[in-house]
Design a protein around this motif. Structure first.
Motif, mmCIF file in Angstrom:
data_model
loop_
_atom_site.group_PDB
_atom_site.id
_atom_site.type_symbol
_atom_site.label_atom_id
_atom_site.label_comp_id
_atom_site.label_asym_id
_atom_site.label_seq_id
_atom_site.Cartn_x
_atom_site.Cartn_y
_atom_site.Cartn_z
ATOM 1 N N GLU A 1 0.839 -1.191 0.000
ATOM 2 C CA GLU A 1 0.000 0.000 0.000
ATOM 3 C C GLU A 1 0.879 1.248 0.000
ATOM 4 N N PHE A 2 0.387 2.315 -0.641
ATOM 5 C CA PHE A 2 1.150 3.559 -0.670
ATOM 6 C C PHE A 2 0.216 4.706 -1.009
ATOM 7 N N TRP A 3 0.645 5.903 -0.632
ATOM 8 C CA TRP A 3 -0.131 7.112 -0.929
ATOM 9 C C TRP A 3 0.450 7.813 -2.144
ATOM 10 N N VAL A 4 -0.450 8.312 -2.991
ATOM 11 C CA VAL A 4 -0.073 9.084 -4.172
ATOM 12 C C VAL A 4 -0.756 10.439 -4.079
ATOM 13 N N LEU B 1 3.230 12.895 -10.258
ATOM 14 C CA LEU B 1 2.683 12.568 -8.945
ATOM 15 C C LEU B 1 3.779 12.116 -7.993
ATOM 16 N N ASN B 2 3.596 12.426 -6.712
ATOM 17 C CA ASN B 2 4.521 11.982 -5.677
ATOM 18 C C ASN B 2 4.000 10.700 -5.040
ATOM 19 N N VAL B 3 4.920 9.860 -4.603
ATOM 20 C CA VAL B 3 4.579 8.623 -3.902
ATOM 21 C C VAL B 3 5.287 8.623 -2.556
ATOM 22 N N THR B 4 4.580 8.189 -1.507
ATOM 23 C CA THR B 4 5.241 7.998 -0.222
ATOM 24 C C THR B 4 4.955 6.593 0.280
ATOM 25 N N PHE B 5 6.003 5.943 0.787
ATOM 26 C CA PHE B 5 5.870 4.619 1.385
ATOM 27 C C PHE B 5 5.910 4.691 2.909
ATOM 28 N N LEU B 6 5.673 5.866 3.467
ATOM 29 C CA LEU B 6 5.590 5.990 4.916
ATOM 30 C C LEU B 6 4.414 5.175 5.431
ATOM 31 N N ALA B 7 4.575 4.606 6.618
ATOM 32 C CA ALA B 7 3.493 3.799 7.182
ATOM 33 C C ALA B 7 2.325 4.654 7.639
ATOM 34 N N LYS B 8 2.602 5.872 8.090
ATOM 35 C CA LYS B 8 1.542 6.756 8.582
ATOM 36 C C LYS B 8 1.831 8.178 8.127
#
Length: 615
Positions: free
Chosen positions: A178-181, A271-278
């Motif tokens: 899972e990841f945020w975009v 677009l930016n992607v972050t693999f941070l957990a929170k």
């Protein structure tokens, strides 16, 4: 153009002759990159020109590439006075080709490619990397299972086989990343995100992108994509990509490579992607549910899932025993799963993330369970016995999956040994797994329960849940401390020299340093900026008594957190001093207090602001 490119080189083609044939027929591949993974999960990348590689492939395959301790995290192992680390290619997994679409080769008109080769790291002729820990754990599992099969042949007839039929033991694995975009500079709209999450508005929205995994879909987080006043498309979405089942090492290699592809693909689309957990407090974090299993490869070519029951049971003896091994020993597995403040923030009630050590296997054998409130669940498909596996819900995109999965297999082996060496049947193990708190058991602990088929968030108070299933660690220090607190469980991981004590100490040292640096230079700085932005908004002549009281509460919290006086040090100063003096237990306690105060401050300021008419 893309159909003329190659994206991987299968393990069957890692001979010198095959590599030369493939690489010379693809001149767009200009570089070879040796990739090792240190104990913190960081990639070290040594790149050489393809011509150098082709001139002496044999030397490269035997470990001609070197790096040093300055580029990898191996505290206490690769020291300044002894930093040389050799890199030995792993020929048992697929190798990947990474293309730079911004750099086009003039001769071929194709993007320049780099062959990425997963490697083992050697220091003083000893392996010191995460990949080898996982590979070694699978080898140890395999040798021990063969030994157990031979000593306990009664464990095999239910599968319709005998010891002589088995060719190999295979550890299998798959991840759900899972990841945020989001659009760059897109301001986080926490309230809108939270509302959308609760309403599940974005859960099954169509995934945007051109990746080809086994499955891709929207996750619970996100807000509706829109066009801003300047005509720009604004996106803030949480996505999930599931990758196909494979052998354990190959699956984790796939995951590591895929993260690069995801970042580059979305970057190409602005677009930016972050693999941070929170990444956003108060909103669902990003997990990386990890699926694990054990299969037997027979000499006749067939495969058997060692977890699937051939009787009217949820699992086989091996399946029950494996999940019991994980549950009993999870306190010492958890440091390798959730090793950052960010990862622990994700594990909170209300966000479909586990907070205690408990499993769900199903209310009946005929109805597979999908209880999303537990730490580890059993995934079964009644029409497909090969699909039976465990889903660990605690990992996140920052987890060192190599070490975490290796630790899981070591714990599973511990449970299997208990079951077979003590002649336990499926009925025995199911009864022990389902024990009530206070019931005496041969393997699991008396004062704990381990199974729940109901929602552990909704059906229990926090106190009841923690009493039954244990309390999740609140800080990185608290989590790492379990490796000393539960020394007998740590011994399960160090069996066979898999996770050596010096590796564990190196891991702990690395993440303690990361934890303290993050507190001092990121967390406190971010909180300081946030606190300073909580400014007085009311006008004295228009404020009511409730506004004054609300602001007084906000101001009291601001001062307690950030403002020193001659008589009283702020919480921020206290934790900085504790970190500098290496009083880690005190720093850990202070971090818990600060997190609670920050949450209270945010809520108090929101209450204060909402009651004001004129801003």
């Amino acid at each position: 153009m893309s159909k003329d490119l190659i994206y991987s080189i299968a393990k069957e083609n890692h001979s010198e002759s095959a590599l030369k044939q493939i690489l010379t027929s693809h001149p767009e591949i200009k570089f070879v990159s040796a990739v090792g993974v240190d104990l913190s999960g960081n990639n070290t990348d040594e790149k050489i020109p393809i011509k150098v590689f082709l001139n002496d492939i044999d030397a490269f395959l035997k470990g001609a590439v070197q790096t040093d301790g300055s580029s990898i995290v191996l505290p206490g192992i690769a020291t300044l006075d002894n930093a040389k680390v050799d890199m030995l290619p792993d020929t048992d997994v697929n190798w990947y080709v990474d293309y730079n679409k911004d750099n086009i080769d003039e001769e071929t008109g194709k993007p320049v490619g780099t062959l990425r080769i997963p490697c083992f790291l050697y220091h003083n002729n000893e392996t010191v990397d995460s990949r080898y820990i996982l590979k070694h754990s699978i080898e140890y599992l395999k040798s021990n299972l063969f030994d157990l099969f031979q000593k306990h042949p009664e464990s095999l007839p239910s599968f319709g086989i005998k010891y002589e039929d088995i060719d190999d033991v295979v550890g299998t694995c798959a991840t759900e990343l899972e990841f945020w975009v989001n659009t760059p500079n897109n301001k986080t709209e926490v309230e809108a995100l939270s509302t959308s999450q609760v309403l599940k508005e974005q859960y099954w929205a169509r995934t945007k992108g051109g990746l080809e995994p086994e499955m891709g879909h929207k996750e619970v987080g996100g807000i509706q994509a829109k066009v801003d006043k300047d005509g720009n498309y604004q996106i803030m979405e949480q996505l999930e990509i599931d990758w196909k089942y494979s052998t354990a090492v190959q699956a984790v290699d796939n995951e590591a490579f895929v993260k690069n592809i995801i970042e580059e693909t979305f970057k190409e689309n602005g677009l930016n992607v972050t693999f941070l957990a929170k990444p956003v407090d108060g909103i669902a974090g990003s997990g990386e549910h990890t699926h694990i299993g054990i299969a037997l490869k027979l000499k006749n070519g067939k495969r058997i899932n060692l977890f699937s029951s051939t009787k009217n049971h949820f699992l086989s003896t091996f399946g029950y025993a494996s999940i019991m091994g994980i549950l009993k020993n999870y306190e010492v597995i958890n440091p390798f799963v959730s090793s950052t403040t960010d990862s622990l923030r994700r594990l909170k009630p209300g966000f479909e993330a586990p907070v205690c050590i408990v499993t769900s296997i199903g209310r009946s054998v005929e109805v597979p369970s999908r209880n999303r409130s537990v730490l580890i669940g059993v995934v079964r498909e009644l029409q497909s016995p090969l699909a039976t596996r465990f889903e660990l819900r605690a990992p996140n995109p920052g987890t060192n999956t190599y070490i975490a999965v290796g630790a899981l297999y070591m714990a599973m082996l511990d449970g299997i040994k208990y079951a077979l060496e003590n002649g336990k049947t499926e009925d025995d193990l199911l009864a022990e797994l389902s024990k009530k708190q206070g019931d005496t058991a041969d393997y699991l602990e008396k004062d704990r329960a381990y199974r729940s088929e109901i929602d552990v968030f909704e059906e229990y108070t926090d106190e009841q849940r923690e009493d039954l299933y244990g309390k999740a660690p609140a800080t990185v220090y608290e989590n790492l401390s379990a490796l000393e607190k539960y020394s007998e469980k740590k011994a399960v991981l160090t069996n066979g020299g898999i996770l050596k004590d010096k590796f564990i100490e190196s891991f702990k040292e690395a993440f303690l340093e990361k934890w303290t640096v993050e507190i001092e230079h990121r967390i406190l700085n971010q909180y300081s900026d946030e606190i300073r932005n909580f400014k007085q908004l009311h006008h004295s002549d228009k404020a009511l008594d409730i506004d004054l009281a609300n602001w007084a509460k906000v101001n009291e919290l601001r001062y307690a957190l950030l403002k020193d006086s001659y008589s009283q040090k702020s919480l921020f100063t206290q934790i900085k001093e504790a970190v500098e003096s290496k009083e880690y237990a005190k720093a850990s306690d202070l971090q818990v207090i600060i997190e609670k105060k920050i949450a209270e401050l945010r809520q108090s300021y929101s209450t204060y602001k909402k009651n004001l008419l004129d801003l």
